[in-house]
Design a protein around this motif. Structure first.
Motif, mmCIF file in Angstrom:
data_model
loop_
_atom_site.group_PDB
_atom_site.id
_atom_site.type_symbol
_atom_site.label_atom_id
_atom_site.label_comp_id
_atom_site.label_asym_id
_atom_site.label_seq_id
_atom_site.Cartn_x
_atom_site.Cartn_y
_atom_site.Cartn_z
ATOM 1 N N THR A 93 0.704 -1.221 0.136
ATOM 2 C CA THR A 93 -0.015 0.003 0.018
ATOM 3 C C THR A 93 0.999 1.089 0.006
ATOM 4 O OG1 THR A 93 -1.787 -1.153 1.057
ATOM 5 C CG2 THR A 93 -1.752 1.395 1.183
ATOM 6 N N VAL A 94 1.861 1.505 1.034
ATOM 7 C CA VAL A 94 2.595 2.413 0.930
ATOM 8 C C VAL A 94 3.432 2.612 -0.266
ATOM 9 C CG1 VAL A 94 4.571 3.719 2.215
ATOM 10 C CG2 VAL A 94 2.703 2.487 3.668
ATOM 11 N N THR A 95 4.075 1.628 -0.721
ATOM 12 C CA THR A 95 4.765 2.019 -2.097
ATOM 13 C C THR A 95 3.904 1.814 -3.354
ATOM 14 O OG1 THR A 95 5.318 -0.655 -2.373
ATOM 15 C CG2 THR A 95 6.772 0.778 -0.976
ATOM 16 N N ARG A 96 2.674 1.544 -3.215
ATOM 17 C CA ARG A 96 1.841 1.261 -4.233
ATOM 18 C C ARG A 96 2.222 0.480 -5.209
ATOM 19 N NH1 ARG A 96 -0.508 6.764 -6.641
ATOM 20 N NH2 ARG A 96 -2.453 5.071 -7.309
ATOM 21 N N ASN A 97 2.810 -0.710 -4.931
ATOM 22 C CA ASN A 97 3.688 -1.639 -5.865
ATOM 23 C C ASN A 97 2.928 -2.776 -5.453
ATOM 24 O OD1 ASN A 97 5.197 -3.559 -7.149
ATOM 25 N ND2 ASN A 97 7.066 -2.594 -6.421
ATOM 26 N N LEU A 116 10.765 11.618 0.648
ATOM 27 C CA LEU A 116 10.906 10.019 0.739
ATOM 28 C C LEU A 116 9.854 9.272 -0.064
ATOM 29 C CD1 LEU A 116 12.757 7.779 2.128
ATOM 30 C CD2 LEU A 116 10.918 7.386 3.663
ATOM 31 N N SER A 117 10.094 9.373 -1.319
ATOM 32 C CA SER A 117 8.875 8.813 -2.516
ATOM 33 C C SER A 117 8.981 7.304 -2.582
ATOM 34 C CB SER A 117 9.321 9.664 -3.632
ATOM 35 O OG SER A 117 10.450 8.935 -4.351
ATOM 36 N N PRO A 118 7.788 6.839 -3.022
ATOM 37 C CA PRO A 118 7.916 5.405 -2.824
ATOM 38 C C PRO A 118 8.884 4.846 -4.016
ATOM 39 C CG PRO A 118 5.691 6.168 -3.021
ATOM 40 C CD PRO A 118 6.971 7.469 -2.848
ATOM 41 N N THR A 119 8.957 5.569 -5.218
ATOM 42 C CA THR A 119 9.914 5.069 -6.223
ATOM 43 C C THR A 119 11.351 4.996 -5.835
ATOM 44 O OG1 THR A 119 8.392 5.966 -7.970
ATOM 45 C CG2 THR A 119 10.688 5.507 -8.579
ATOM 46 N N ARG A 120 11.782 6.150 -5.059
ATOM 47 C CA ARG A 120 13.155 6.291 -4.605
ATOM 48 C C ARG A 120 13.486 5.193 -3.487
ATOM 49 N NH1 ARG A 120 13.151 11.038 -3.242
ATOM 50 N NH2 ARG A 120 13.760 11.948 -5.161
ATOM 51 N N VAL A 121 12.469 4.806 -2.746
ATOM 52 C CA VAL A 121 12.645 3.926 -1.581
ATOM 53 C C VAL A 121 12.857 2.693 -2.139
ATOM 54 C CG1 VAL A 121 11.353 2.526 0.148
ATOM 55 C CG2 VAL A 121 11.490 5.024 0.127
ATOM 56 N N VAL A 122 11.836 2.179 -3.220
ATOM 57 C CA VAL A 122 11.836 0.867 -3.940
ATOM 58 C C VAL A 122 13.372 0.752 -4.685
ATOM 59 C CG1 VAL A 122 10.851 -0.516 -5.412
ATOM 60 C CG2 VAL A 122 9.662 0.568 -4.098
ATOM 61 N N GLY A 129 -3.560 7.547 -4.275
ATOM 62 C CA GLY A 129 -2.315 8.489 -4.454
ATOM 63 C C GLY A 129 -1.948 9.567 -3.503
ATOM 64 N N GLU A 130 -0.760 10.191 -3.416
ATOM 65 C CA GLU A 130 -0.339 10.756 -2.405
ATOM 66 C C GLU A 130 -1.073 12.375 -2.359
ATOM 67 O OE1 GLU A 130 3.731 11.616 -2.838
ATOM 68 O OE2 GLU A 130 4.282 9.452 -2.509
ATOM 69 N N GLU A 131 -1.475 12.943 -3.624
ATOM 70 C CA GLU A 131 -2.013 13.968 -3.528
ATOM 71 C C GLU A 131 -3.557 13.948 -3.078
ATOM 72 O OE1 GLU A 131 -1.887 15.747 -7.612
ATOM 73 O OE2 GLU A 131 0.093 15.848 -7.484
ATOM 74 N N ARG A 172 5.046 11.959 6.934
ATOM 75 C CA ARG A 172 5.291 11.478 8.368
ATOM 76 C C ARG A 172 4.705 10.077 8.680
ATOM 77 N NH1 ARG A 172 2.318 10.392 12.649
ATOM 78 N NH2 ARG A 172 0.534 11.185 11.748
ATOM 79 N N LEU A 173 3.448 10.016 7.696
ATOM 80 C CA LEU A 173 3.013 8.337 7.881
ATOM 81 C C LEU A 173 3.747 7.315 7.150
ATOM 82 C CD1 LEU A 173 0.411 6.810 8.824
ATOM 83 C CD2 LEU A 173 -0.598 7.277 7.016
ATOM 84 N N ARG A 174 4.184 7.789 5.962
ATOM 85 C CA ARG A 174 5.075 6.865 5.337
ATOM 86 C C ARG A 174 6.220 6.476 6.133
ATOM 87 N NH1 ARG A 174 5.920 9.596 0.876
ATOM 88 N NH2 ARG A 174 4.121 8.380 -0.362
ATOM 89 N N TRP A 175 7.034 7.532 6.794
ATOM 90 C CA TRP A 175 8.019 7.181 7.641
ATOM 91 C C TRP A 175 7.620 6.309 8.818
ATOM 92 C CZ3 TRP A 175 13.156 7.888 7.650
ATOM 93 C CH2 TRP A 175 13.882 8.763 6.479
ATOM 94 N N LEU A 176 6.606 6.526 9.629
ATOM 95 C CA LEU A 176 6.092 5.832 10.637
ATOM 96 C C LEU A 176 5.935 4.302 9.983
ATOM 97 C CD1 LEU A 176 5.238 5.624 13.440
ATOM 98 C CD2 LEU A 176 2.823 6.170 12.569
ATOM 99 N N LEU A 177 5.255 4.060 9.127
ATOM 100 C CA LEU A 177 4.785 2.885 8.723
ATOM 101 C C LEU A 177 6.166 1.821 8.013
ATOM 102 C CD1 LEU A 177 1.486 3.450 7.138
ATOM 103 C CD2 LEU A 177 1.749 2.391 8.959
ATOM 104 N N LEU A 178 6.855 2.872 7.388
ATOM 105 C CA LEU A 178 8.316 2.050 6.782
ATOM 106 C C LEU A 178 9.191 1.689 7.916
ATOM 107 C CD1 LEU A 178 9.232 4.027 3.807
ATOM 108 C CD2 LEU A 178 8.140 1.806 3.654
ATOM 109 N N VAL A 179 9.166 2.671 8.956
ATOM 110 C CA VAL A 179 10.353 2.116 9.903
ATOM 111 C C VAL A 179 9.706 1.023 10.997
ATOM 112 C CG1 VAL A 179 11.000 2.960 12.260
ATOM 113 C CG2 VAL A 179 11.216 4.391 10.304
ATOM 114 N N GLY A 180 8.114 1.115 11.055
ATOM 115 C CA GLY A 180 7.655 -0.099 11.813
ATOM 116 C C GLY A 180 7.580 -1.317 11.124
ATOM 117 N N THR A 181 7.285 -1.472 9.832
ATOM 118 C CA THR A 181 7.411 -2.538 9.104
ATOM 119 C C THR A 181 8.953 -3.079 9.002
ATOM 120 O OG1 THR A 181 7.365 -1.391 6.905
ATOM 121 C CG2 THR A 181 5.361 -2.174 7.754
#
Length: 345
Positions: free
Chosen positions: A93-97, A155-161, A234-236, A247-256
């Motif tokens: 969900t977070v990465t939309r992948n 911290l964009s999903p594409t860059r993280v992936v 989508g983000e927008e 902020r939410l993406r950071w929280l969920l990525l760090v948690g997972t």
């Protein structure tokens, strides 16, 4: 063209209760399966005795087999399965992948490298050293991914992936290099088995810090289940609904990532669970995370409980790595899910 109809609230409650009952029954039955002749009644008596709920008259050897050997392993498999399914659902969900899984951030490769370095360097001994090295390796890999991905902007999903894939490949290459360089057959065999995923090292100590992390991360993810639904648009669109996306993406990525690091430290890298189970759950519940998460978590726990049971018993006295069986089951299941999604349109 048929549309997907998710289960309603009443149906969801019944489904969750059925899955909980199935998980309890699966754990009880899985503990009885093996060379020793055990029954569900024996398991119940041993557990009640250790919890101080009743006096146990089970012989000491059977008590040891249930309480010290099989039960922590079976509960460990359920914990890992539940955690990987939850982490996979969040990552997708977070990465939309739709192909994302818990290992996308290079955590498993970092854990493998950490475990290999501990074995090769001879730091400490036993399960604690290997688990600690794997956890530290996973944590370092994740910090490296976050540091590189966030260095040049949000911290964009594409860059993280992309960064996760690159760091994962780097750690995998270093792991192979270390194994080849050392050329120790005993160490290589032990490491290879662990890299393929195994619950053989699961004990009460590992459960003592894996279960609390799982509970905390599930609580955080469950609290943000409604917000996670906004990411699907989508983000927008999520930001327009008042979601603090970054902020939410950071929280969920760090948690997972923290949860995945702990699970990989316990079991090694077990593939396909975090990829397949969320998609299978979506076929039943739809995309709403308030329905998806509990079903995926329970299904993941049941699934890995039985896969691990098969891994340790089907080819007895030999034991297969759990990751081998999850791949054998996961690949055809993945194609079946893809086919069903196409049919549903």
């Amino acid at each position: 063209m048929r549309t997907h109809r998710p289960v309603r609230a009443v149906g969801l409650a019944a489904l969750v209760l059925a899955l909980v009952a199935g998980l309890v029954l699966s754990v009880a039955v899985a503990v009885t399966i093996g060379p020793a002749d055990l029954t569900v009644g024996t398991v119940r008596t041993v557990v009640a005795g250790h919890l101080g709920l009743a006096n146990s008259d089970v012989p000491l050897l059977r008590d040891h087999i249930v309480w010290d050997l099989r039960l922590p392993r079976v509960l460990g498999a359920a914990t890992v399965g539940a955690g990987l399914a939850a982490a996979g659902a969040v990552m997708q969900t977070v990465t939309r992948n739709p192909l994302a899984d818990p290992y996308l951030l290079g955590v498993s490769s970092g854990a493998s490298l950490g475990a290999v370095l501990v074995v090769v360097a001879g730091i400490g001994s036993g399960v604690a050293a290997l688990t600690g090295g794997a956890f530290l390796g996973a944590l370092v890999a994740f910090l490296l991914v976050v540091g590189l991905a966030g260095r040049f902007g949000a911290l964009s999903p594409t860059r993280v992936v992309l960064t996760g894939v690159a760091v994962g490949q780097l750690c995998a290459a270093l792991t192979s290099f270390v194994i080849i360089w050392v050329a120790d057959p005993h160490a290589t065999q032990s490491i290879t088995f662990w890299l393929s995923g195994s619950m053989a090292r699961a004990d009460w100590t590992a459960l003592g810090w894996a279960v609390p992390v799982l509970v905390v991360v599930l609580a955080v993810v469950g609290w943000h289940a409604r917000t996670l639904n906004a990411f699907a648009f989508g983000e927008e669109a999520a930001a327009s609904l008042g979601v603090e996306v970054n902020r939410l993406r950071w929280l969920l990525l760090v948690g997972t990532a923290l949860l995945t690091a702990v699970l990989v430290a316990v079991s090694g890298a077990i593939g396909f669970v975090g990829l397949i189970l969320p998609h299978a759950a979506r076929l039943i519940t739809g995309p709403d995370h308030r329905r998806l998460l509990p079903v995926a978590v329970l299904a993941g726990a049941i699934f890995l409980t039985w896969v691990d049971t098969a891994a340790r018993t089907v080819f007895e006295p030999r034991e297969l790595p759990v990751g081998v069986l999850t791949a054998l089951v996961g690949v055809p299941a993945f194609f079946l899910i893809l086919r069903r999604r196409e049919v549903r349109g």
